[in-house]
Motif scaffolding. Sequence first.
Motif, PDB file in Angstrom:
ATOM      1  N   SER A 287      -2.745  -7.416 -20.290  1.00  0.00           N
ATOM      2  CA  SER A 287      -2.778  -6.227 -21.519  1.00  0.00           C
ATOM      3  C   SER A 287      -2.206  -5.415 -21.528  1.00  0.00           C
ATOM      4  O   SER A 287      -0.634  -5.052 -21.078  1.00  0.00           O
ATOM      5  CB  SER A 287      -4.469  -5.059 -20.591  1.00  0.00           C
TER       6      SER A 287
ATOM      7  N   GLY B  17      -1.937  -2.439 -20.964  1.00  0.00           N
ATOM      8  CA  GLY B  17      -1.961  -1.129 -20.129  1.00  0.00           C
ATOM      9  C   GLY B  17      -1.170  -1.639 -18.858  1.00  0.00           C
ATOM     10  O   GLY B  17      -0.253  -1.209 -18.176  1.00  0.00           O
ATOM     11  N   ASP B  18      -1.676  -3.112 -18.477  1.00  0.00           N
ATOM     12  CA  ASP B  18      -1.048  -4.114 -17.074  1.00  0.00           C
ATOM     13  C   ASP B  18       0.185  -4.086 -17.425  1.00  0.00           C
ATOM     14  O   ASP B  18       1.568  -3.819 -16.287  1.00  0.00           O
ATOM     15  CB  ASP B  18      -1.746  -5.374 -16.907  1.00  0.00           C
TER      16      ASP B  18
ATOM     17  N   TYR C  80      -6.571  -1.485 -21.598  1.00  0.00           N
ATOM     18  CA  TYR C  80      -7.211  -2.274 -20.371  1.00  0.00           C
ATOM     19  C   TYR C  80      -6.871  -3.878 -20.797  1.00  0.00           C
ATOM     20  O   TYR C  80      -7.953  -5.146 -19.766  1.00  0.00           O
ATOM     21  CB  TYR C  80      -7.732  -2.327 -18.756  1.00  0.00           C
TER      22      TYR C  80
ATOM     23  N   GLU D  82      -8.665   3.935 -22.441  1.00  0.00           N
ATOM     24  CA  GLU D  82     -10.052   3.414 -22.142  1.00  0.00           C
ATOM     25  C   GLU D  82     -11.303   3.767 -21.714  1.00  0.00           C
ATOM     26  O   GLU D  82     -12.509   2.801 -22.365  1.00  0.00           O
ATOM     27  CB  GLU D  82      -9.380   2.723 -20.745  1.00  0.00           C
TER      28      GLU D  82
ATOM     29  N   LYS E 268     -13.248   1.068 -13.489  1.00  0.00           N
ATOM     30  CA  LYS E 268     -12.082   1.222 -14.172  1.00  0.00           C
ATOM     31  C   LYS E 268     -11.699   2.792 -13.753  1.00  0.00           C
ATOM     32  O   LYS E 268      -9.890   3.286 -13.874  1.00  0.00           O
ATOM     33  CB  LYS E 268     -11.850   1.360 -15.218  1.00  0.00           C
TER      34      LYS E 268
END
Lengths: 547, 513
Positions: free
Chosen positions: A184, A186-187, A215, A368, B365
């Motif tokens: 992702s 984000g990661d 994400y 997100e 999350k």
Amino acid sequence: MGRAAKFDAIVAGGGHNGLTAACYLARAGLRTLVVEKNDWLGGAAVSRELHEGWTYSNCSYVCSLLRPEVVRDLDLPRHGLQVIPYTGGTTFTRDGDYFAYHSDRHALEREIARLSPRDVEGYERFALAVMRQCRFIRPLLLRTPPDPVAPGPRDVAELVYLLRRFHDLGPRETGEAMRFWTASVGDYLDGFIEHPLIKAHLAGSGIIGTGLGVYSPGTAYVLLHHYMGEVDGAIGAWGFARGGMGAVSGALASAFRAAGGEIVTGAGVERILVENGRAVGVALDNGDEYRAPIVASGMDVKRTYLGHVEPQHLPTDFLAAVRRFKIRGSSGKINIALDAMPRFLAAPEGASFLSGDLHVSESLAELERAYDDWKAGRWSALPYLDMLIPSRIDPTMAPPGKHMMTLFVQYAPYDLARDGTRDPAHWDEAARRGFADAVFDRIEAVSPGFRDLILHAEVRTPVDLEREVGLTEGNIFQGELTFDQLLFNRPVPGYADYRSPVKGLYLVGSSAHPGGGVMAAPGANAAREILRDAGRRCRAERAFRAA
Amino acid sequence: MAFDSARNLSAVVIGAGLNGLTAAATLAGRGARVTVVEKGEGPGGLMTGAGTGELGQFVWNLHPDALSEFGVSPADLGLGPALPTVALSPDGRHVVIEGGAARFADGAAHPDAAAYRALRWRVARFAAVLAPLVRMAPPRLGVGLMNRAGLPELLGLARLGLDIRRLARDDRREFLRVILSNAADLVLDAMPDGPLAASLAFDAVLGSRTGPRAPGTVLTLIYRHLQGGERYRPEGGMAVLAGRLARAAEARGAAIRYGAEAAGLVVEGDRVRGLRLASGEVIGAGLVLSSLGALPTLRLAGATHFDAEACRRIRQVRAEGTAGRLDLCLSAMPRLEGLPATLHRARLLLAPSVAALEAAFDPVKYGAVPGAPAAEILIEPEGAGARLSAIVQHLPRAPDGGWTTEAREGVIGSVVAALAVHAPGLPDLVREARLTTPAEIEAATGAPGGHWHHAEFAADQLLTLRPVNGMARYATGLPGLWLCGAAAHPGGDVTGLPGRNAALAALGAGVRA
């Protein structure tokens, strides 16, 4: 009326990919016709004057991905295409801070160091890693994906080419490439950068146009759609087409006409005519009929095969695959005529980065959440915004002293939820106003007085994009860019070579490899395959006559 | 044979979880002198939960290759017959899945039974294709294949290619399409949303920090079906199973020392020479296999033995467990309406729809607790009463304000309330309730983040990238130190494969060195 004229090839849809394919076909000597349902050309690459004196880039709004090979082949600058590069960009936060992105490396380093000294080195590694992936992917854009399941000789050659490229990468970089393709955004960014605002600024391009969150695995790849472009050879640079994105379509149309092509506007394709398993022409919604042994559709895969080809001509498993194709709309667009240049609290007056892409964002978590809103069928309460004011460097867009803002909004659902049901019909006037208000509130927070500058605004939801441009569910890429719909899987497995189960019927739009963006790659690739088939047919006909 | 020279090897395995035990049995069975050191007082690791309660309540993925290293057959394990799964439905029409077939609990035919069966079969065929891949070290990429040492892998890959070719053409296309796709689309393309659809999506997210809409979850689903996907409940529970396997490893010649905590590696001349225990004792060994996560292993060895890139990558491994455990002591077996008594001891799923599964994931999350968590439930008689145990998803590491009594009671209350819809008497039966959070699981077992898989089971952390690029073939880069736990390929669940594969890799290299 029932006019039936004969052509060598007919392109259904005058979007930029349809026009690109048409140009290549006409220049190869085929008598080619483009039919477009709207009164104007360009599909999602259009400029329209909806408020007197202002030119809007109604849908797509910046230019970078357009393949330089196509620009060169078709001599687009001579036909009026001029791309004005812009430099920099900014993400503003509610508390008055900002992160400014500069194209100048040293300025960028200083800016990153201002927020987070440790991220200077991290950003450098990030930029290098992404650039390496860009270099790996770019040559694949103008190649037809091989079929790994039932490979013919050309597929085998292409697979060998791909393996060689992986081999050249070496084991370590191949691993990194695999990670990049599956992670992702984000990661992936978490692996390089610490500061939330810098991450938020960089992550936006991983979610533009997608039905995924920052994400969600697979979004790092979408970053490439932002970074692999170029303007005048400057890789990763972005620019405005002078006169709006319609200038791209305008140049293509001019090149097409110069090559002898013909264009019909204001009449859409009602039906693609098929006889004995072969495409033989199109019937238009005004009753006209045109015949040609080649029909190329710039419409998305669902519209083409579910809407305009009678189902008995298509195998059931192909139809099932097309029905399963994911084409969820997730973006909105607002075009605004401004009475004056808006003031942003955080930015010094006349800051150069105001000519670039402007965002309002805080963190990846906030992005997100914007995605979670969309999943639930709501527009994002705190949406991701990509704002640009092209009139700052392109005076043709607005009267002197006034400005035009193009505003891309992620996320907005196609089938809006209301009272427990989801339906595109829920996008009524009140809903559109609510959507626009959510966006304007966000901007007002960083630019007080913004609302008062608005002279006119064109609000476009996924439903509008579907109705006007013809993009199913308003998906700007004509289909989601997830692995199950990329490369040899795009648009559906077994048909990634632009062909279809109907002989002579081709797909030339963004539903085909390599996907969306004003890239012109699907159109150029499809034209190459069409001409290959046409060449084969010519050879066969010559041999037949000789015998 | 190369393996004969294992007789001169001495090895230490850190951790007596399933993978540690399998590694030990594999090494000992080939003649190596093996000591297993376990900081807890019994075997089983995450399987038994080290006092927190079993984390995997069922066996479904235990690999025959791992079992054969113990010299036991599945029949010796007391696994009993496969358990049916009951997908509880809010409208009371529960769905029973037995032997790959779905029906309503009242015996009526399920409208999506055919679609379900077709999808299960397809997943099973895809699992058969991936089967060779989990039995070997992940393939080396690029140049590494083109030398003699790479020959066995090349054969393995060729086999994989052949297995793909063996699929029908449509299956091959479908395989390459969905392999990195998301479980929600895969399932919902086949059938409408509901408890039956959710039962498959649940397999795709169980133990992972992900919702069913995340790309890559199809891979998890296939992984879960490598052995057919049927669930077994070992007689007497997971602790009994772990005890059996520990005794089998000992019978192979491995020594297991409980209450022995690893404190550091002994490294001389850039090579592992042994393991130092917390007691100060040093066990000399040329091989150390660690079933801990990647980061704990790095810390044990000392970061100085790894290059900066490797350290950075290991620190960035995502391992945030979001599966907790709920235990309810009940004064009597509860009665679930609409479910025959025989099915009360089935595997019960509290996941009404795929959408609900996604909604149960979203809050975590942001560090929040879901209002309606998903759960996999087992009810067993205990004494005069009963025990209800559940894996509850998804719980944050620390919600805002921490795991206060209210926060815990909130989770317990929402699971009990969801069950009470079908078992109105349940709340009155609860004598004692206990929630074990991911952080507590980590504290008890040492699993990074309390994560089932020690490292998130996502495509960017699988195969050649597991746990990190450059360390996927069990070797850590420090000669003599190997990874043999769930953080290594192919990943977690009760499979025994990382332990077996790592031991074989270590033996192969040990002989060459």
